[in-house]
Structures are given as structure tokens and as C-alpha cells.
Design a protein around this motif. Structure first.
Motif, PDB file in Angstrom:
ATOM      1  N   THR A  77     -21.191 -83.632 -17.323  1.00 16.80           N
ATOM      2  CA  THR A  77     -21.621 -82.517 -18.160  1.00 16.80           C
ATOM      3  C   THR A  77     -22.910 -81.934 -17.580  1.00 16.80           C
ATOM      4  O   THR A  77     -23.272 -82.220 -16.438  1.00 16.80           O
ATOM      5  N   ASP A  78     -23.623 -81.139 -18.370  1.00 14.22           N
ATOM      6  CA  ASP A  78     -24.928 -80.621 -17.957  1.00 14.22           C
ATOM      7  C   ASP A  78     -26.000 -81.219 -18.854  1.00 14.22           C
ATOM      8  O   ASP A  78     -25.720 -81.669 -19.970  1.00 14.22           O
ATOM      9  N   GLN A  79     -27.221 -81.226 -18.391  1.00 18.49           N
ATOM     10  CA  GLN A  79     -28.308 -81.893 -19.108  1.00 18.49           C
ATOM     11  C   GLN A  79     -28.590 -81.253 -20.457  1.00 18.49           C
ATOM     12  O   GLN A  79     -28.930 -81.934 -21.430  1.00 18.49           O
ATOM     13  N   ASP A  80     -28.430 -79.938 -20.540  1.00 18.61           N
ATOM     14  CA  ASP A  80     -28.700 -79.246 -21.801  1.00 18.61           C
ATOM     15  C   ASP A  80     -27.748 -79.722 -22.897  1.00 18.61           C
ATOM     16  O   ASP A  80     -28.157 -79.931 -24.042  1.00 18.61           O
ATOM     17  N   SER A  81     -26.473 -79.913 -22.534  1.00 17.25           N
ATOM     18  CA  SER A  81     -25.502 -80.401 -23.517  1.00 17.25           C
ATOM     19  C   SER A  81     -25.837 -81.820 -23.953  1.00 17.25           C
ATOM     20  O   SER A  81     -25.752 -82.159 -25.139  1.00 17.25           O
ATOM     21  N   ARG A 256     -18.230 -80.891 -22.785  1.00 15.05           N
ATOM     22  CA  ARG A 256     -18.869 -79.572 -22.841  1.00 15.05           C
ATOM     23  C   ARG A 256     -19.117 -79.185 -24.295  1.00 15.05           C
ATOM     24  O   ARG A 256     -18.304 -79.448 -25.186  1.00 15.05           O
ATOM     25  N   GLY A 296     -19.113 -81.177 -12.656  1.00 21.66           N
ATOM     26  CA  GLY A 296     -20.346 -81.318 -13.419  1.00 21.66           C
ATOM     27  C   GLY A 296     -21.176 -82.502 -12.963  1.00 21.66           C
ATOM     28  O   GLY A 296     -20.761 -83.303 -12.124  1.00 21.66           O
ATOM     29  N   LYS A 297     -22.354 -82.613 -13.543  1.00 21.10           N
ATOM     30  CA  LYS A 297     -23.274 -83.699 -13.216  1.00 21.10           C
ATOM     31  C   LYS A 297     -22.804 -85.000 -13.857  1.00 21.10           C
ATOM     32  O   LYS A 297     -22.454 -85.037 -15.037  1.00 21.10           O
TER      33      LYS A 297
END
Length: 376
Positions: A77-81, A256, A296-297
Motif C-alpha cells: 500500500t502507500d504510507q498515507d493509507s 487501498r 505498491g510499497k
């Protein structure tokens, strides 16, 4: 695989873990029953108490997955999520494909502080499963008969109650309605073809009525939809008995966060959006099967010691009580008591095996098969 075919050492582990799981569940059921006295006095306190009790129960399965079997748990995913998980209420969409996919959902919730406060839309038959069904009931989950005309009222009423829960929650939906099998997939794709919908390779056709109702009811209460797509490294086919045998699995989740304001307002448009989402999930599964990773990361979720301490607490109490009981039986010299004790142990073993059978794909419900098929 039957628990009877486990190597002796793992059969003992199976019995011990099962006894601790059931004994702790019965004790928790007792405290949940007592907590009903709080309801007329302070509903929020009642809910908080049941959140803690539910966490204590389900975290034992998290320990089985991560500490006993040593399985890995990764997010893509991404860090913001990630930073927003568990901070506000959310609707969670999860693919229902594997025998232990719900254990992976529990692990995700545990990581981000939602294990006790998460709610699930589950089949009503679970209500009659000892321990598990009762804990699910006391914690405010919503039960359905899989008959939309009867379920809609109960669903709307149950969702309205979620607004009053004092802690962030995730409401889990398996929009496919049942666990994936080849036969159910074949029938599902026949329905897709008859409706002119794109066919899916790795999922069943999502059922849009329940999802649409959930979105409309929770639009003012939930902040986002968490879309979670699960797969296992090396094309593994994980099972609960495999965890008992300490088979190590690699659970990968593509996560996500979709703000709820991005979801259409019209019911038909919501249904269309859901079908498009599952087409995207199908692409993600194809990408994973070809590459072994999701886009994604990658975030490796570290284990937390609290759950291990919780299981140690329940194991100590359970095994001490059983030891005292066994010692008293054998010292009594009574043949009847001895036979009763062994009969109880054997009954417990087979009872626990029946509970495990609830997770097995080949023993899953026939919902979605030709005989019970109903087009939406």
C-alpha cells in the motif's frame, strides 16, 4: 485433512489449543452475559467491555497464525493509507478465497487496533455455533439468512446501531457472498454472461444489493472503504490444520483506502462501481500470480507481544484447571469418573475438530451452487 491424521505431537497441540480456545470462550461468554447489566446504565461502557473481551478471544487465532506457525503478514500500500487505518470508521471489502482468509482479516485488525471493535456481516447459522456464535452476537455483529427480502430490515437496523459505537470500527463485507470454489465460480460466470457483465477469473460475481445498502446506511458514519485483496506467496493453499502443523505461510495483502465521497450516490451507479472494483481486483490477482508481489510499497507488519501474553494467561488457567481435575479423578480411584474423564476428553477433541471443519472449503456452505442459485 482430519485432525486424527496429525502427527501425535501436533494432535496434542491441536487438543490443547482447542481446549484453551473453547474454555476461554466460555469464560468470556459468561462475562459477556454479565455485561448485559451495563446496557441500561451505560451503553458505551457495555460496548467497550465487549470490545475488550472479543479482542481477548480472537487474538488467540492471531497468535496461532503468527507466533506458532511463524507465518508472515505483509501489506502492499502507500504510507498515507497505513497512517489512517484504525483512526476512523470504515467499510472493509475482502476476497473470500482461502480457508484462513478471515484469520488474516483478524490479524490486520489487530495490527491497527480494531480487532475488538470490528464487525462482520455473517450467515445466521454461525449464531448457533457454541462459543464463536455467542461472542459474535454479544459484540454486535449482523446476522443474515441470505434471503434479501428478510435480511434488508435486519441489515439496516444493525447498521444504524454502529453509529453509537465509541471506538473506530471496520465493517467487513465479503461481497461475493460465499467462499470461492470452482463450481461456484462456473455458475457465477454463467450469471455474469447472462447479465452482460465482464467475467472474472479469480473472484465470484459480487452481490451488489447488500453492498449498496451498507454504503447508503454508513455514508455519514464511515470515512472510507478499505479494499483488501489477499493472496499467498508460492501459490500456497493454507489451512487451519496447516497452522497447527507449524506450516509457515506468506500472507500478502494489497490495501487501498477509497474515501467514501468518491463512491457514487445512485444505487445503480454504486452497483456498477462495485463490479468495476472486482474487475480491478482480478487484475491485481493476475499480477500477483505472475510476479509474486502486489504493486505498491511493501510494509512488513511486526508481531506484537500482547497477544502472546493473552494466550499464555488463558493457557495457564485452562491447563491448571484441567490438571487439578485429572489429578482428582485419578486419585479418586473411581473407574466411572476415569471413564467419564476420558470420554469428556475424546468428546472435546471431536467437538473442536467440528469447529475447525467450519473453515474447510470442501465443507463450506452450498450457497452459490446451482441448486440454491438466485439471480439478483
Amino acid at each position: 485433512m482430519s485432525a486424527l491424521r496429525l502427527p501425535k505431537i501436533y494432535a496434542v497441540v491441536f487438543l490443547v489449543f482447542g481446549l484453551v480456545f473453547v474454555f476461554s470462550g466460555l469464560v468470556i461468554n459468561f462475562f459477556q452475559l454479565c455485561s448485559l447489566a451495563l446496557w441500561p446504565l451505560n451503553k458505551n461502557l457495555y460496548r467497550k467491555v465487549n470490545c475488550r473481551l472479543t479482542h481477548s478471544f480472537w487474538s488467540q487465532l492471531v497468535v496461532l497464525l503468527e507466533w506458532w506457525s511463524g507465518s508472515e503478514f505483509n501489506l502492499f500500500t502507500d504510507q498515507d493509507s497505513v497512517d489512517k487505518i484504525g483512526k476512523k470508521q470504515a467499510i472493509v471489502i475482502f476476497n473470500h478465497t482461502f480457508e484462513i482468509d478471515l484469520l488474516c482479516f483478524l490479524t490486520l485488525c489487530e495490527r491497527y487496533g480494531m480487532l475488538g471493535s470490528s464487525r462482520v456481516l455473517v450467515k445466521k447459522e454461525l449464531l448457533y455455533v457454541p462459543v464463536i456464535g455467542w461472542i459474535t452476537y454479544f459484540n454486535g455483529n449482523i446476522f443474515c439468512k441470505r434471503k434479501w427480502e428478510e435480511d434488508k430490515h435486519d441489515l439496516v437496523e444493525g447498521l444504524s446501531g454502529l453509529a453509537h459505537y465509541p471506538e473506530p470500527w471496520g465493517f467487513l463485507l465479503c461481497c461475493e457472498g460465499t467462499r470461492f470454489t470452482k463450481e461456484k465460480h462456473r455458475i457465477s460466470m454463467q450469471v455474469a454472461e447472462s447479465k452482460g457483465l465482464p467475467k472474472l477469473k479469480y473472484h465470484l460475481l459480487p452481490r451488489s444489493k447488500g453492498f449498496t445498502t451498507v454504503v447508503q446506511c454508513l455514508r455519514e458514519k464511515a470515512s472510507a472503504i478499505y479494499d483488501v485483496t489477499l493472496n499467498f506467496g508460492g501459490r500456497q493453499n493454507p489451512t487451519l490444520l496447516g497452522l497447527i502443523r507449524r506450516e509457515k505461510y506468506k500472507a500478502d495483502m494489497y490495501f487501498r483506502r477509497i474515501p467514501l465521497e468518491e463512491i457514487p450516490l445512485d444505487d445503480n451507479e454504486i452497483a456498477k462501481w462495485l463490479h468495476e472494483l472486482y474487475q480491478e481486483k482480478d487484475v491485481l490477482q493476475e499480477f500477483y500470480n505472475q510476479t509474486g508481489i502486489f504493486p505498491g510499497k511493501q510494509i512488513i507488519c511486526s508481531r506484537r507481544p500482547w497477544d502472546l501474553l493473552n494466550v499464555s494467561f488463558w493457557a495457564t488457567i485452562t491447563l491448571f484447571a484441567l490438571f487439578k481435575l485429572a489429578l482428582g479423578v485419578f486419585l479418586s480411584g473411581s473407574l466411572l469418573l476415569t471413564l467419564t474423564f476420558f470420554g469428556f476428553s475424546g468428546g472435546a477433541f471431536f467437538g473442536i475438530q467440528r469447529l475447525v471443519g467450519v473453515t474447510e472449503i470442501e465443507k463450506g456452505s452450498s450457497y452459490g451452487n446451482q441448486k440454491f442459485q438466485k439471480k439478483e
